[in-house]
Every structure is written in C-alpha cells, then in structure tokens.
Design a protein around this motif. Sequence first.
Motif, mmCIF file in Angstrom:
data_model
loop_
_atom_site.group_PDB
_atom_site.id
_atom_site.type_symbol
_atom_site.label_atom_id
_atom_site.label_comp_id
_atom_site.label_asym_id
_atom_site.label_seq_id
_atom_site.Cartn_x
_atom_site.Cartn_y
_atom_site.Cartn_z
ATOM 1 N N ALA A 413 0.989 -0.951 -0.370
ATOM 2 C CA ALA A 413 -0.182 -0.264 -0.520
ATOM 3 C C ALA A 413 0.880 1.441 -0.028
ATOM 4 N N LEU A 414 0.497 2.175 -0.781
ATOM 5 C CA LEU A 414 1.323 3.832 -0.490
ATOM 6 C C LEU A 414 -0.056 4.855 -0.419
ATOM 7 N N ASP A 415 1.050 5.692 0.348
ATOM 8 C CA ASP A 415 0.861 7.002 -0.106
ATOM 9 C C ASP A 415 -0.202 7.405 -0.594
ATOM 10 N N PRO A 416 -1.285 8.674 -0.276
ATOM 11 C CA PRO A 416 -1.795 8.846 -1.892
ATOM 12 C C PRO A 416 -1.777 9.917 -3.126
ATOM 13 N N ARG A 425 -7.238 5.957 -6.304
ATOM 14 C CA ARG A 425 -6.349 6.977 -5.074
ATOM 15 C C ARG A 425 -8.241 6.852 -4.604
ATOM 16 N N PRO A 426 -7.738 6.213 -2.698
ATOM 17 C CA PRO A 426 -8.744 6.117 -2.181
ATOM 18 C C PRO A 426 -9.380 7.348 -1.646
ATOM 19 N N PHE A 427 -10.311 7.610 -1.320
ATOM 20 C CA PHE A 427 -11.493 8.488 -0.589
ATOM 21 C C PHE A 427 -10.833 9.108 0.922
ATOM 22 N N GLN A 428 -10.357 10.270 1.142
ATOM 23 C CA GLN A 428 -9.714 10.676 1.802
ATOM 24 C C GLN A 428 -10.640 11.258 3.116
ATOM 25 N N LEU A 435 -4.559 4.779 2.858
ATOM 26 C CA LEU A 435 -3.556 4.275 2.138
ATOM 27 C C LEU A 435 -3.900 3.933 0.763
ATOM 28 N N GLY A 436 -3.922 3.499 -0.922
ATOM 29 C CA GLY A 436 -4.081 2.558 -1.596
ATOM 30 C C GLY A 436 -3.072 2.261 -2.155
ATOM 31 N N TYR A 437 -3.054 1.996 -3.420
ATOM 32 C CA TYR A 437 -2.448 0.887 -4.404
ATOM 33 C C TYR A 437 -2.100 1.622 -5.634
#
Length: 486
Positions: A413-416, A425-428, A435-437
């Motif tokens: 998983a990565l920092d957005p 990009r996941p909803f913040q 985190l997302g991918y």
Amino acid sequence: MGPLSPARTMRLWGPRSLGVALGVFMTIGFALQLWGGPFQRRLPGLQLRQPWAPSLGPAVPSCPPRQRLVFLKTHKSGSSSVLNLLHRYGDQRGLRFALPARYQFGYPRLFQASWVKGYHPQGGGTQPPFHILCHHMRFNLKEVLQVMPSDSFFFSIVRDPAALARSAFSYYKSTSSAFRKAPSLAAFLANPRAFYRPGARGDHYARNLLWFDFGLPFPPEMRTKRGYSHLPGDPNPPALHVLPSGTGSRAHTLDPNALFPPAPPTADGHSQTPSPAALDLGSSSLVQWSLAWLDSVFDLVLVAEYFDESLVLLADALCWGLDDVVGFMHNAQAGSERGRNAVSDGGLTTEDRQLTARARVWNNLDWALYVHFNRSLWARIKQYGQGRLESAVAELRARREALAKHCLLGGEALDPKYITDRRFRPFQFGSGKVLGYALRSGLSLQEREECERLATPELQYKDKLDAKQFPPKVSLPFKTSKLLAP
C-alpha cells in the motif's frame, strides 16, 4: 451451509411464551450460544499456482457456492476489505447488487428497503432478484428481508472496541462533536461525559458503534431524544425470536412476516410482551437477549483481529475457493495496525493498557459483542480443525503476497500522494492518510483486469457496479440521412 429444506424454519415464540423463555435463559445461564454446526466441506483450490494465476479448484465442486449474501458492513472494523472481495466475486459472476443511491443506505437511520436503487415493492412491477447486499447501513432485518431472500447468508465483522476507538477517533474527529471537542483520545476516555452528549450530531461514532450498526436497542440511560434505538414507523415493541437450544447455527429460513429486532417500550411505557429493553439492565438481560437474537440471524461474524482465519472460515461456509477471499487491505490509515492478537495487552505501555481498558469500559456493549463473537469464532475454528486452518491461512497469505508482488507498484500500500490514477486513489477522510494502491506497468490485459479489481477502492467500485447495473441512458440526436441516388 448446505441446501435449505422445508424443515429449516425458525421457531417463532408467541407473546405468552416470551416470559417463560426469558426465565429459561436466565436459569440456564444463557446457554444459547449458537456457534454453528460442524463443517462438512473442504476448501477448494488450495494449491498456489505460478506465478500468480488463480488456483484451480476441483472439477466438480463438493457443494454449490452460496450467492445470496447479506453483509453488515460495520464501521472501522476491516469491513472495506471484505467489501472488496464481495465486489469482485459478484462483478466477475454477473451477480446483482442491492445498491444505495449514493454510497450508504441512509446511515445513521435504520435501513429501509426503499433506499435500494431499483427496488420495487411487491406488486410494484417485476424486477430481477438481488444477490448481494453489502454497503453501509444500520441493520434493520425486517426491511432487509423485503429486499433479500430469507435464506440468504448473513454475516458481519467486529473489532476490539479499543482498536476501533483509536481508529474512529482519528477518522471521525471532524464528524463527531464529542471527538471534536476532545484534545486527544486519552483525554476523551479519561472523562468521556465531559465531551459526549447522547444524541448530539455524529456522537454515535463515539460510543458503542458496533452495537449501533447492528441496530440493537440501547439501555434506557443511553437512549436519545433522536430515537435511534426505535424502529421507524413501528409504535409497538416487536417480540424477539430466537432458536431453541441445540439447533446449531441459523439452520432456518427467516420469516419475513415476523418482527425481529428487540426494541424499547412505547413512549407511555406500556408493552404487551416483556420487551428485553424493559428488563433489569443490572442482570445484563438486554445484552444476553440481544446476543441471542444476533445468533439466530447471523450465520457467521468475522473478527478483525483474526482476519485471515475469519476469511478461511467464510470461504468454507460459502463453499467458495480460497482465491475468492484473497485480497488486499482497503481503507487502512497510515500508521494503523489491524494487528493479530490485538486483544492481548502484552507489549503495551502502561498508558496504552489504561487507554485500552477505558475504551472497553466506555464501549461496554461493543465489548460484550466482541467477546461473544470472538468466542464463537474460536468454537468454529475448533470444529474446522486447528491444523487444517493453519495450513489454509498460510496458503492464503502466500497467495496474497504473490498477488501483491505481481500487481502492485512497490508490492504494498502507498501514500495517496503516489497514486496518480484517480480510479485507485481512495477517498481521504479524517486526520490520517488513507492508503491505496498503484499498479505495476507491463501487465497483460487479463492480468491488469484482475489487478484492477483487487486495487479498486470501495467508492470507485460501487460506481463501477452502479454503471454496470444501471447503464446511463444516452439519447442520441436524431439525424436525417441523405438519400443517395442509385
């Protein structure tokens, strides 16, 4: 669970029997802990293929897969990861989802069937059946059964209230007035009543959030003027129906004509039946009664602290392959830990142990839920077989690791800020980064499709399913064609 038979029906107790039933419960120390009958299926597809291709199940499945599913998506409990596997399973098989108009079913209000997109009441027109109901709602069984078949597989997930409180405080600090006023979670739990006001906007996130999501009634001192613990439009407290002792897991078809959740007495205090909310809370009658009701409704409740073990049991109960429940963690905050064995206080500082203890006391109803379903999970593990489970969990983790290395940029998983493709990009929301991918380059078309399904966040996946089930109607402008001479 195997195919249903006419004999698999719920035993409904009449009003006069309820008082007797309660006496029996209290006399035998609440022995009705319905943890499920023996498992007779084996997990298909346990051989890991190289390098990442789906494992192959047996040519003839040992049992038909369950495809009528109701998942109560509880908050901050690892439920987004479960949602992703349900999205993928249904998407790949063309199953029909009961979808909200936006992203939740009217939460925090109790679920209503009319909030399902494309739902038509009986007599209001024909409609294809729904297979999966899985997005955020406050559980309301009577209304759920207007949408889903009564023999659907019901399941949910719970989390240690101490871990849930840490996550909820960070995520809902701007939403809950109680959290917003507190300088820190430690300060809040040291004196929660200085910040918490029952019924204040968003404060259901600040206490017993799991209990709230399950739609259960609150003790009188916890009820609010907003009436969250009442069923909308139902002036009378419904009776609570439970299974008789010794029937195993929910081996029945739920009766859609019955009223299910326990509810507090009417405003004038009168009740025709001994409503559990009217009982002496000092004897824990309400808690015991509510847990018995949940046991009679839910086929399985996962435990976030034993997430992989729970997934293996879920695959077994649904007669799915192991690949169907392998996936990545979704909606996790940076620095958060879902941690195995998080219920243990070992290794914690004195301050952390104090915070954990206070969180469990403050969220006492959630703690009762958690202890109950943690016990039931381990009872099922014992039935399944510890050695067999450990082998399946090791295979699941190896499969997940192989998929991460094959699909993901960096294999994790990565920092957005490193996710440039908005589809992933996941909803913040909240004070922590979600985190997302991002996908690796060089994937084949087939590989990329599978990896995209694994990496797609819940909101984007819901939009994808929505567009698939309800394709936008495009009206093309009418154009006159010029006739050509022969």
